[in-house]
Design an enzyme around this catalytic site. Sequence first.
Site, short mmCIF file in Angstrom:
data_model
loop_
_atom_site.label_atom_id
_atom_site.label_comp_id
_atom_site.label_asym_id
_atom_site.label_seq_id
_atom_site.Cartn_x
_atom_site.Cartn_y
_atom_site.Cartn_z
N SER A 1 0.85 -1.19 0.00
CA SER A 1 0.00 0.00 0.00
C SER A 1 0.88 1.23 0.00
O SER A 1 2.03 1.19 0.46
CB SER A 1 -0.88 -0.02 1.25
OG SER A 1 -1.46 1.24 1.50
N TYR B 1 -1.27 -0.15 10.23
CA TYR B 1 -1.31 -0.86 8.95
C TYR B 1 -0.10 -0.49 8.09
O TYR B 1 0.55 -1.36 7.50
CB TYR B 1 -2.61 -0.51 8.22
CG TYR B 1 -2.82 -1.21 6.91
CD1 TYR B 1 -3.37 -2.48 6.85
CD2 TYR B 1 -2.49 -0.59 5.70
CE1 TYR B 1 -3.58 -3.13 5.64
CE2 TYR B 1 -2.69 -1.22 4.48
CZ TYR B 1 -3.24 -2.49 4.46
OH TYR B 1 -3.45 -3.13 3.26
#
Length: 221
Positions: free
Chosen positions: A135, A148
Amino acid sequence: MPVAIITGASRGLGLALAKGLSDAGWSLVLDARGAEDLRTAASELNGTVQAIPGDITDPAHRAALVTAADELGGLDLLVNNAGVLGPSPLPTLAEFPLDRLREVFEVNVLAQLALTQQALPALVARAGSVVFVTSDAAVEPYPGWGGYGSAKAALEHIGRVLAVEAPELRVWVVDPGDLRTRMHQDAFPGEDISDRQLPEAVIPAYVKLVTERPESGRIRL
């Protein structure tokens, strides 16, 4: 017929990728925690599909995935796509519950490496490929994304080191961009994310990647 393991394949990017690879002639071993959703997903695919529900933090489940790939002829591609977001709404680091952060790292880093370790002999034997789904939160300091994002940053470095340690493999860290998935919606509860593209939009690029097999590295789709 090449063989791939795709984790987190019952919905979102994992399911879209499973459809893309099955249409391209791959045999698949699919994983997800939800057995019913996984069976439904597998029933929609063409070709040979083994759907094995379970949790990738479970060593026995990881072994079952690799064994199934061996039984289909040998593993050519491992797609480490499964993951968890963590708490929703996303907390700041000052308020991040450490037990939930441990879960994020257990699933998004340790289990990914453990499955890769399990699959590595088969992949090396066939000069195969590994995809780690990452990501932009791994490289950009977005507020709320500390848990995350830091896990994905660790996963990216694992991918880079693996590429050096196993040069016979192709190892790609792939950032698919912001997608309209349940996880992304959970990161923005109550917000409209309809401006994000659907996972299906990036599948041609994924199929091209695993077919043409460029040098290992970070790929931004």
